[in-house]
Design a protein around this motif. Structure first.
Motif, PDB file in Angstrom:
ATOM      1  N   TYR A 124       0.852  -1.184   0.000  1.00  0.00           N
ATOM      2  CA  TYR A 124       0.000   0.000   0.000  1.00  0.00           C
ATOM      3  C   TYR A 124       0.892   1.239   0.000  1.00  0.00           C
ATOM      4  CZ  TYR A 124       0.981   0.151   5.036  1.00  0.00           C
ATOM      5  OH  TYR A 124       1.603   0.188   6.250  1.00  0.00           O
ATOM      6  N   ALA A 165      -4.806   1.748  -7.638  1.00  0.00           N
ATOM      7  CA  ALA A 165      -4.932   1.590  -6.193  1.00  0.00           C
ATOM      8  C   ALA A 165      -6.279   2.121  -5.750  1.00  0.00           C
ATOM      9  CB  ALA A 165      -3.802   2.321  -5.464  1.00  0.00           C
ATOM     10  N   ARG A 196      -7.929   2.786   1.245  1.00  0.00           N
ATOM     11  CA  ARG A 196      -8.338   1.864   2.304  1.00  0.00           C
ATOM     12  C   ARG A 196      -8.752   2.605   3.566  1.00  0.00           C
ATOM     13  NH1 ARG A 196      -4.273  -2.841   4.112  1.00  0.00           N
ATOM     14  NH2 ARG A 196      -2.927  -1.072   4.633  1.00  0.00           N
ATOM     15  N   GLU A 235      -3.943   5.487   3.396  1.00  0.00           N
ATOM     16  CA  GLU A 235      -3.364   4.259   2.860  1.00  0.00           C
ATOM     17  C   GLU A 235      -4.100   3.873   1.585  1.00  0.00           C
ATOM     18  OE1 GLU A 235      -3.414   1.296   5.875  1.00  0.00           O
ATOM     19  OE2 GLU A 235      -1.973   2.337   7.166  1.00  0.00           O
ATOM     20  N   VAL A 292      -4.278   0.994  -1.167  1.00  0.00           N
ATOM     21  CA  VAL A 292      -3.890  -0.387  -1.452  1.00  0.00           C
ATOM     22  C   VAL A 292      -3.670  -0.558  -2.948  1.00  0.00           C
ATOM     23  CG1 VAL A 292      -4.551  -2.799  -1.281  1.00  0.00           C
ATOM     24  CG2 VAL A 292      -5.159  -1.217   0.543  1.00  0.00           C
TER      25      VAL A 292
END
Length: 318
Positions: free
Chosen positions: A233, A265, A268, A295, A297
């Motif tokens: 991440y 991505a 999260r 974050e 991922v």
């Protein structure tokens, strides 16, 4: 006239370009993996390494072994203590053996015979003392010997009654508690002994093995570090002005240093508490403002091979 038309067209294009939307803001950060550090349960030398840095390992796979000889000795001592407590409990539950009862009866008979003899001696000395044929001290000695014989008979009778009537419930309960404590101590040592064989709690990749065979790590020092999870991440920092517009699952494009293409991505999480801007995100006016750690991922399959620590830039996907 044709030249005038070209100048006007150029001015319109420039004006349109200036009126267009600003470029999406770039979020700076680093590429990370979920990390697990495995501590040394005891300060024992490293015997063997079963893996090397960079290896992929499965859950439960042996990583390294610490010297267990000291723990083996403690375990043997604990097992002996359990056996001793079990024997004492069995003795209390089953009662005295026939040989013990016979010995107690013989001891009582001997004490009774000694009391009879001491009583006769006392009576004889009393008659002589009445006739003033012996000293008063001799009579006192005979009396003390008789009383001592009476006490020995009482002791022998009490010991025989204890063996005959059996063990009290309180004694059995104390023995059971002592046995349970000994088993708990043994189980704890067994658990600590098993942890000297350091195994991977989850599937992952070996990131670091800081100690080599022969090294003696201090207790609780990390002897192995694993990178775990299905994907890395990007840990980026979001300015407060953009925080309200982010939603879980929002799509981003991430460009990692040394990678010549964008990685897909999704968001999260975003921290609820702000933090000061890290040094590598100090750009323009944001240098003095708080940011929120987020974050992202990585969704791309090839992200599984990326190392941790790479600088990244992220921007919302169009």
């Amino acid at each position: 006239m044709r030249l005038d038309h070209l100048l006007i067209a150029s001015a319109v294009c420039v004006g349109l370009a200036g009126c267009g939307s600003k470029a999406d803001p770039v979020l700076l950060g680093t590429l990370e993996w979920d990390r697990i550090a495995l501590p040394a349960e005891a300060s024992e030398p490293v015997l063997t390494l079963a893996v090397k840095e960079g290896d992929q390992v499965g859950a439960g796979q042996l990583l390294l072994t610490l010297d267990g000889r000291r723990m083996d000795a403690k375990l043997a001592q604990a097992q002996a203590q359990v056996a001793q407590q079990q024997a004492q409990l069995a003795e209390l539950v089953h009662g005295a053996r026939s040989e013990q009862l016979d010995a107690a009866r013989a001891a009582l008979a001997s004490a009774q015979a000694g009391r009879i003899e001491a009583d006769k001696q006392f009576r004889r000395q009393a008659d002589l003392a009445a006739k003033q044929l012996v000293a008063r001290a001799t009579l006192d000695t005979a009396r003390a010997t008789r009383d001592r014989a009476d006490a020995q008979v009482a002791t022998a009778e009490a010991q025989l009654r204890e063996l005959t009537h059996g063990t009290r419930v309180e004694q059995v309960e104390q023995a059971e508690a002592a046995l349970a404590a000994a088993k708990s101590a043994r189980d704890e040592i067994q658990l600590n002994r098993s942890k000297l064989d350091v195994r991977a709690p989850r599937a992952g990749r070996i990131d670091a093995l800081p100690f080599k065979p022969g090294d003696q790590p201090p207790i609780n020092a990390s002897v192995a570090s694993l990178l775990v999870g299905d994907a890395p991440y990007a840990r980026v920092f979001v300015p407060a002005s953009q925080r309200a517009g982010l939603r879980d699952g929002e799509k981003f494009l991430v460009r990692a240093k040394g990678i010549d293409h964008d990685l897909a991505a999704h968001l999260r999480s975003v921290a609820s508490e702000p933090a000061f801007t890290p040094y590598y995100a100090l750009t323009g006016d944001d240098a003095s403002r708080l940011v929120y750690r987020a974050e992202l991922v990585i969704d791309a399959i090839d992200g599984k091979t990326l190392p941790a620590g790479l600088p990244v830039e992220a921007r919302p996907a169009q």
